[in-house]
Structures are given as structure tokens and as C-alpha cells.
Design a protein around this motif. Structure first.
Motif, PDB file in Angstrom:
ATOM      1  N   THR A   2       0.870  -1.182   0.000  1.00 53.33           N
ATOM      2  CA  THR A   2       0.000   0.000   0.000  1.00 53.33           C
ATOM      3  C   THR A   2       0.900   1.222   0.000  1.00 53.33           C
ATOM      4  N   SER A   3       0.761   2.059  -1.011  1.00 49.70           N
ATOM      5  CA  SER A   3       1.667   3.206  -1.096  1.00 49.70           C
ATOM      6  C   SER A   3       0.992   4.375  -1.802  1.00 49.70           C
ATOM      7  N   ARG A   4       1.454   5.561  -1.427  1.00 50.74           N
ATOM      8  CA  ARG A   4       0.982   6.788  -2.058  1.00 50.74           C
ATOM      9  C   ARG A   4       2.184   7.716  -2.215  1.00 50.74           C
ATOM     10  N   LEU A   5       2.344   8.225  -3.399  1.00 53.14           N
ATOM     11  CA  LEU A   5       3.512   9.054  -3.683  1.00 53.14           C
ATOM     12  C   LEU A   5       3.591  10.225  -2.720  1.00 53.14           C
ATOM     13  N   ASN A   6       4.783  10.392  -2.135  1.00 51.88           N
ATOM     14  CA  ASN A   6       5.089  11.462  -1.175  1.00 51.88           C
ATOM     15  C   ASN A   6       4.421  11.267   0.194  1.00 51.88           C
ATOM     16  N   HIS A   7       3.757  10.135   0.406  1.00 50.51           N
ATOM     17  CA  HIS A   7       3.120   9.876   1.700  1.00 50.51           C
ATOM     18  C   HIS A   7       3.565   8.561   2.327  1.00 50.51           C
ATOM     19  N   GLY A   8       4.532   7.902   1.767  1.00 50.48           N
ATOM     20  CA  GLY A   8       5.064   6.694   2.382  1.00 50.48           C
ATOM     21  C   GLY A   8       4.478   5.409   1.809  1.00 50.48           C
ATOM     22  N   SER A   9       5.006   4.306   2.328  1.00 56.76           N
ATOM     23  CA  SER A   9       4.613   2.980   1.851  1.00 56.76           C
ATOM     24  C   SER A   9       4.446   2.031   3.025  1.00 56.76           C
ATOM     25  N   SER A  10       3.697   0.939   2.780  1.00 58.78           N
ATOM     26  CA  SER A  10       3.518  -0.089   3.799  1.00 58.78           C
ATOM     27  C   SER A  10       3.501  -1.462   3.110  1.00 58.78           C
ATOM     28  N   PHE A  11       4.398  -2.326   3.540  1.00 51.63           N
ATOM     29  CA  PHE A  11       4.476  -3.702   3.067  1.00 51.63           C
ATOM     30  C   PHE A  11       4.008  -4.625   4.194  1.00 51.63           C
ATOM     31  N   SER A  12       3.148  -5.589   3.876  1.00 55.34           N
ATOM     32  CA  SER A  12       2.653  -6.479   4.924  1.00 55.34           C
ATOM     33  C   SER A  12       2.404  -7.880   4.372  1.00 55.34           C
ATOM     34  N   PHE A  13       2.418  -8.855   5.266  1.00 58.07           N
ATOM     35  CA  PHE A  13       2.114 -10.243   4.934  1.00 58.07           C
ATOM     36  C   PHE A  13       1.698 -10.950   6.215  1.00 58.07           C
ATOM     37  N   SER A  14       1.083 -12.118   6.074  1.00 55.17           N
ATOM     38  CA  SER A  14       0.633 -12.846   7.253  1.00 55.17           C
ATOM     39  C   SER A  14       1.069 -14.303   7.178  1.00 55.17           C
ATOM     40  N   LEU A  15       1.243 -14.888   8.370  1.00 58.36           N
ATOM     41  CA  LEU A  15       1.647 -16.286   8.507  1.00 58.36           C
ATOM     42  C   LEU A  15       0.710 -16.981   9.494  1.00 58.36           C
ATOM     43  N   PRO A  16       0.503 -18.287   9.341  1.00 57.15           N
ATOM     44  CA  PRO A  16      -0.270 -19.015  10.351  1.00 57.15           C
ATOM     45  C   PRO A  16       0.447 -18.950  11.695  1.00 57.15           C
ATOM     46  N   ALA A  17      -0.289 -18.578  12.732  1.00 53.85           N
ATOM     47  CA  ALA A  17       0.310 -18.398  14.059  1.00 53.85           C
ATOM     48  C   ALA A  17       0.187 -19.664  14.886  1.00 53.85           C
ATOM     49  N   ILE A  18       1.233 -19.923  15.657  1.00 57.93           N
ATOM     50  CA  ILE A  18       1.180 -20.973  16.675  1.00 57.93           C
ATOM     51  C   ILE A  18       1.062 -20.255  18.006  1.00 57.93           C
ATOM     52  N   GLN A  19      -0.109 -20.287  18.612  1.00 62.05           N
ATOM     53  CA  GLN A  19      -0.364 -19.507  19.822  1.00 62.05           C
ATOM     54  C   GLN A  19       0.589 -19.911  20.928  1.00 62.05           C
ATOM     55  N   ALA A  20       0.920 -18.961  21.758  1.00 61.29           N
ATOM     56  CA  ALA A  20       1.866 -19.195  22.847  1.00 61.29           C
ATOM     57  C   ALA A  20       1.374 -20.279  23.777  1.00 61.29           C
ATOM     58  N   ALA A  21       0.077 -20.275  24.067  1.00 65.05           N
ATOM     59  CA  ALA A  21      -0.474 -21.266  24.982  1.00 65.05           C
ATOM     60  C   ALA A  21      -0.331 -22.670  24.409  1.00 65.05           C
ATOM     61  N   LYS A  22      -0.615 -22.793  23.093  1.00 62.35           N
ATOM     62  CA  LYS A  22      -0.502 -24.099  22.440  1.00 62.35           C
ATOM     63  C   LYS A  22       0.941 -24.562  22.427  1.00 62.35           C
ATOM     64  N   THR A  23       1.856 -23.636  22.164  1.00 61.79           N
ATOM     65  CA  THR A  23       3.272 -23.990  22.117  1.00 61.79           C
ATOM     66  C   THR A  23       3.748 -24.461  23.470  1.00 61.79           C
ATOM     67  N   LYS A  24       3.346 -23.719  24.516  1.00 59.38           N
ATOM     68  CA  LYS A  24       3.757 -24.093  25.867  1.00 59.38           C
ATOM     69  C   LYS A  24       3.227 -25.469  26.213  1.00 59.38           C
ATOM     70  N   LYS A  25       1.986 -25.751  25.839  1.00 59.19           N
ATOM     71  CA  LYS A  25       1.367 -27.036  26.114  1.00 59.19           C
ATOM     72  C   LYS A  25       2.100 -28.166  25.386  1.00 59.19           C
ATOM     73  N   THR A  26       2.505 -27.896  24.134  1.00 53.89           N
ATOM     74  CA  THR A  26       3.229 -28.898  23.354  1.00 53.89           C
ATOM     75  C   THR A  26       4.573 -29.216  23.985  1.00 53.89           C
TER      76      THR A  26
END
Length: 558
Positions: free
Chosen positions: A528-552
Motif C-alpha cells: 500500500t503506497s501513495r507518492l510522497n506519503h510513504g509505503s507499507s508492506f505487509s504479509f501474514s503467517l499461520p500463528a502458533i499460539q503461545a499457549a498451544k506452544t507451551k502445552k506442546t
């Protein structure tokens, strides 16, 4: 071995059955005519018994022949065929005993039964038929002892001997022919098996294989051919030139028929383009092999084998590689030449005894060029590792820890430009399962790019949970990217024509590396970008919740 038992559905046997049926229909009339001639004393009638005997034998033959003709099951049942043969032998024996006599030329009709018996039942039945003939002659002699005194016994013996000898020769000739037929039948079976094996092998090939006759008419092809041509219609009987529309590298039409005619040996062409009905074009490599029969000494072709291979991807990779080498050489040439010039100039400055400040300036400029080269080499190395799948094994990554590490690494560069580097992390981000090298390289490139093209303001690294996914973003207040440039921003060696972009050094590989690594991770980077107003790059990943990780981890420890 009997013919009929071995080849019940053979065309040759069907012809034999036809002849036997027609002979069976004709035989009663011949017997009747011959019997009447004997009755009228036109022929020797010494053995003629009575009109009733002639009528009974003739009627029996007529009924038997009609039964054979109209009862089709007779020819598919070995017992019925054998029963019919026994009846014919009994009727023939009765005719010799009560109508014609054993010394009459009518005995030669028995030869037909000998040959048919041999054909249908084999040698043992043939010998039994001959023994029955001899027994019939002996019974005739017993019924009429005068045959010994008037010489008729000698005539009968001569006729029977000649008939047995001729039928034996015919039987042996038939056996020789039968052996040849069996050998030919085995050869055909072997040929059919080899053809089926070859067809199975060809159908299993990934390359398209086409077989034509000497006129270029398609006679065989495999499944890959239909896949290459993107069609389901049959190609059999088509001219190869009509099935394949080709052009060369200059776009000029190429006649496949002409290629076949010019083939005196194996021809390899890798400069062909196949035009499909859908309008798609496919780069082809073709191998044409002419076939010559081994028994022909002249240069006569019996056909051609054509192997076609889709090399579109290979051609594209070759072109891409050549372009890549050309661009890299060009991009490296400039910093190398600048560095060489700066170092040469530095030597001259030292010889002239200039001030240390001027020497330091030249050293700093040369150092910047070396850093530029190092950055390019690092990006190329990352691309190479990604292509070879090096370090792409996924592992659990503590996202918060990783982002803090990147923040600390990039903070000096931000401070050098008086920019605020912000870290905006949601609580309890947990972990993600991905390649640490690839994810780190993506974030490093996005953050370093943001700092490079932001002259004032801030750069923000953010992470937050969105359901079961973790969204990471890098935003800046920099120069932004125009809509026209956004279409090409992830292409290799692309740099915007914006003068502010040209004021900063860059390899044009950073975002291409991001795009390449994101595909390896199975994610999509949005802009997402607009000339002279900056840019934003983003992406998403499947999360492994902290609680689930701790339990594992707890379960594993237990």
C-alpha cells in the motif's frame, strides 16, 4: 493335432467348416445318383442289395447333412462333431456293403472322410477311420466269397491301398502346412505382444511420439501427443503437416512434410514453435528418424518416427539466465569501475601529499562502493540459496524475539538519518513455523528499504494477531511509490525513475529477493503506497499460539 480343436475361431477353420457343410449337402445327391446307376446296371451291381437299402442310406445322409447345416451348435461341440463323423462312417460302410461293393470306385469317397477325420480329430481318429474301411472290406469279402475267385477282391485291395496311400500323403502335407500355420500363429502372437509392450512403453513416455508412413500419414501416437497438442480428437489418418502448424525462430512457416522428405538420416531441430488452435505458442524440440526396412537396399523410407518435446520452459530459463548474467555484469561494472577509479585517484593524491581530509573522503567513497557490491553479492547469494532450497527447513520462531533482533540491527542506520524506528508489537504474539533465514531476510530487506527511501519521519515495524494468523508489516513516511511503478516493484533490478530513488544507491534486488523468498514460504506480500506519503508492506503467517506452544513443550518434556 486336430486343426479345429486348436483354432476354433480361426478364419481358416471357418473356411474348412464351410467346405465340409457344402460337401455334406452335396454328398446325398451324389450317392443317390451313383446308387441309381448301379441299380440300372450301368455300373457293376454285384453287391446291390435292395432299393430299400439305397433309399435308407440316401435318406440318412440327407437328414444328417440338413442337421449339420441348421444346427449351429454342431460346430461348437466336439462330441456332436464326433457323433456326426461316426454316423457318416456307418452310412458309408453300409453303402459299400449293400449298394456298391468294396471293389467299386465308390470306395474312393471314403478318402473325403479320412481327410476330414484327420483335420477335425487328429491322427488317431484318422487311423481308426482307415481300420474301419479295412474292416468293411473284410466284411464285404465274408458276405460275398466269390470276390476271391473272380478277382474282385484284388481290385478292392488295390483301390483301398491307393486311397489309403493318397490320403496318407495328403495328411502329411496337411500336417506340414499345419506346422507352418502354428509357427505363423506363434509369430503373430509374439509380434502382437511386442507391439503391445512397445505401445505401453511409448504411452508411458513424457515426450510426444508420432509414427507415420512414408507419405507422412499419422499411423500411431501416444497420449503425450494429445496433451502437447491440447486436443482429444483422433490424429490417425491425418497428414503430419496438417496436424502440426510450425514456425521457425524468425516466425516463418515450417512444413513438416518437407522436413520428412528431406530426412536422409536423423534430424534434430530445436528452433521450432508449435501454434495451437487456442492461439498458444509452444517452443518445440523435434527429432525425426526415418525408417528403412532391412530387406530393402534402395533408399526407400517405410515411415518416420517423430519425437516432440516441449522446451518452452527451458528456452525461457535460458533467456532469463542470459538476461540475468547481462544485467548483473552491467550492475557490477559500475561500482567496480568507480572503486577502481577512486583507489587509483587515492594513490595519486597520496603521492602529491594532499591533506588527510581529502584522502579520507576518497576512502569513504570507495568504502561505500564496496558496501554496495557486498549488498549485491549478499542478495545474489540469498537468491541462490533459495533456488537450491538451502536452509528452507521450517522451525518454530519466536516472532517477538526475531523482530527485536532486527530492530537492534537496523537502529544505527535509522539514527544516522535522524529517523525514528518504531517497534509496535501486540502482546503474546507466539510463534510461527517457517524458515528463519527466509523470514529474517524478508524483514531485513523491507526495513532497510524503508530506511533508505525515507528522508524524514519514521519507520515502523508492527506485528499483530488476526484470528489464527499473525500479520507483520513495515511502514514508512518516505517518498512513496507511484502507481505505475507498483506494477514492477518486485521485478529484479527494477529501480524507479524518480530522481529521489536515483539519489540513493541500490541494487534493484531487494524487493525481488522479498518476492522470491515469500513464494518459498507460501505467503503473499501486499503493498500500500501513495507518492510522497510513504509505503507499507505487509504479509501474514499461520500463528502458533503461545499457549498451544507451551502445552506442546510440556507434553514433550513429560
Amino acid at each position: 493335432m486336430p486343426v479345429v480343436g486348436s483354432y476354433r475361431n480361426d478364419v481358416y477353420v471357418e473356411e474348412l467348416r464351410y467346405i465340409v457343410r457344402r460337401t455334406a449337402l452335396l454328398m446325398p445327391f451324389l450317392v443317390l445318383i451313383y446308387g441309381l446307376a448301379i441299380r440300372q446296371s450301368w455300373l457293376e451291381r454285384s453287391a446291390f442289395y435292395s432299393d430299400w437299402a439305397l433309399a435308407g442310406i440316401t435318406g440318412g445322409l440327407i437328414l444328417l447333412s440338413l442337421w449339420q447345416k441348421y444346427d449351429k451348435a454342431n460346430w461348437d461341440n466336439d462330441r456332436r462333431i464326433a457323433f456326426n463323423a461316426v454316423l457318416y462312417h456307418l452310412l458309408a460302410a453300409a453303402f459299400l456293403l449293400f449298394v456298391s461293393g468294396a471293389d467299386n470306385p465308390a470306395v474312393l469317397f471314403w478318402m473325403i472322410m479320412l481327410i476330414c477325420t484327420d483335420l477335425f480329430f487328429g491322427r488317431t481318429a484318422y487311423l481308426l477311420s482307415g481300420l474301419l474301411l479295412v474292416a468293411t472290406a473284410g466284411l464285404a469279402l465274408a458276405m460275398d466269397p466269390s470276390m476271391l475267385s473272380d478277382g474282385r477282391a484284388v481290385n478292392a485291395a488295390g483301390l483301398i491301398g491307393i486311397m489309403l496311400a493318397v490320403s496318407w500323403v495328403a495328411s502329411r502335407m496337411r500336417q506340414v502346412g499345419e506346422n507352418e500355420r502354428r509357427a505363423y500363429h506363434r509369430l503373430r502372437q509374439h509380434e502382437a505382444m511386442q507391439r503391445d509392450r512397445l505401445q505401453t512403453l511409448i504411452n508411458g513416455m513424457a515426450e510426444a511420439v508420432i509414427g507415420t508412413d512414408h507419405k507422412g500419414i499419422i499411423r500411431t501416437y501416444n497420449a503425450a501427443t494429445l496433451g502437447l497438442l491440447d486436443t482429444n480428437r483422433s490424429l490417425g489418418g491425418l497428414k503430419i503437416g496438417n496436424a502440426l502448424k510450425l514456425t521457425d525462430e524468425q516466425g516463418q512457416p515450417v512444413s513438416f512434410d518437407a522436413l520428412l522428405k528431406s530426412a536422409r538420416g536423423v534430424i534434430n531441430r530445436s528452433d521450432l514453435t508449435l501454434l495451437l488452435e487456442s492461439g498458444e505458442q509452444i517452443k518445440l524440440a523435434a527429432t525425426i528418424t526415418p525408417l528403412r526396412p532391412v530387406y530393402q537396399h534402395r533408399q526407400i523410407m517405410s515411415g518416420y518416427i517423430i519425437v516432440l518435446r516441449d522446451v518452452t520452459r527451458e528456452k525461457s530459463l535460458d533467456e532469463e539466465r542470459d538476461e540475468f548474467i547481462s544485467v548483473v555484469s552491467h550492475e557490477l561494472r559500475t561500482p567496480v569501475a568507480v572503486t577502481e577509479g577512486l583507489l587509483s585517484n587515492l594513490t595519486l593524491l597520496i603521492d602529491r601529499g594532499v591533506s588527510p581530509r581529502q584522502v579520507a573522503q576518497s576512502v569513504n567513497e570507495a568504502h561505500e562502493q564496496v558496501l554496495f557490491l557486498a549488498k549485491m553479492v549478499n542478495d545474489l547469494s540469498t537468491l541462490s540459496r533459495a533456488e537450491r532450497g538451502v536452509a528452507d527447513d521450517p522451525e518454530e520462531i519466536d516472532v517477538s524475539q526475531l523482530l527485536h533482533e532486527i530492530y537492534q540491527e537496523q537502529l544505527p542506520a535509522a539514527k544516522a538519518k535522524n529517523l525514528a524506528l518504531n517497534l509496535d508489537l501486540a502482546p503474546r504474539l507466539g510463534r510461527v513455523l517457517a524458515s528463519r533465514l527466509y523470514l529474517s531476510e524478508i524483514l531485513q530487506n523491507l526495513v532497510s528499504n524503508a530506511i533508505k527511501y525515507t528522508n524524514e519521519g519514521s519507520v515502523t515495524i508492527a506485528a499483530q494477531l488476526e484470528g489464527d494468523r499473525l500479520r507483520l508489516s513495515v511502514s514508512d513516511t518516505g517518498i512513496g511509490i507511484s502507481k505505475s511503478d507498483q506494477k514492477h516493484i518486485f521485478e529484479k533490478f527494477f529501480r524507479s525513475e524518480d530522481y529521489r530513488t536515483r539519489e540513493t544507491s541500490g541494487t534493484g534486488l531487494g524487493l525481488y529477493v522479498v518476492s522470491k523468498l515469500s513464494r518459498k514460504l507460501g505467503i503473499s506480500v501486499s503493498l500500500t503506497s501513495r507518492l510522497n506519503h510513504g509505503s507499507s508492506f505487509s504479509f501474514s503467517l499461520p500463528a502458533i499460539q503461545a499457549a498451544k506452544t507451551k502445552k506442546t513443550f510440556s507434553a514433550q518434556a513429560a
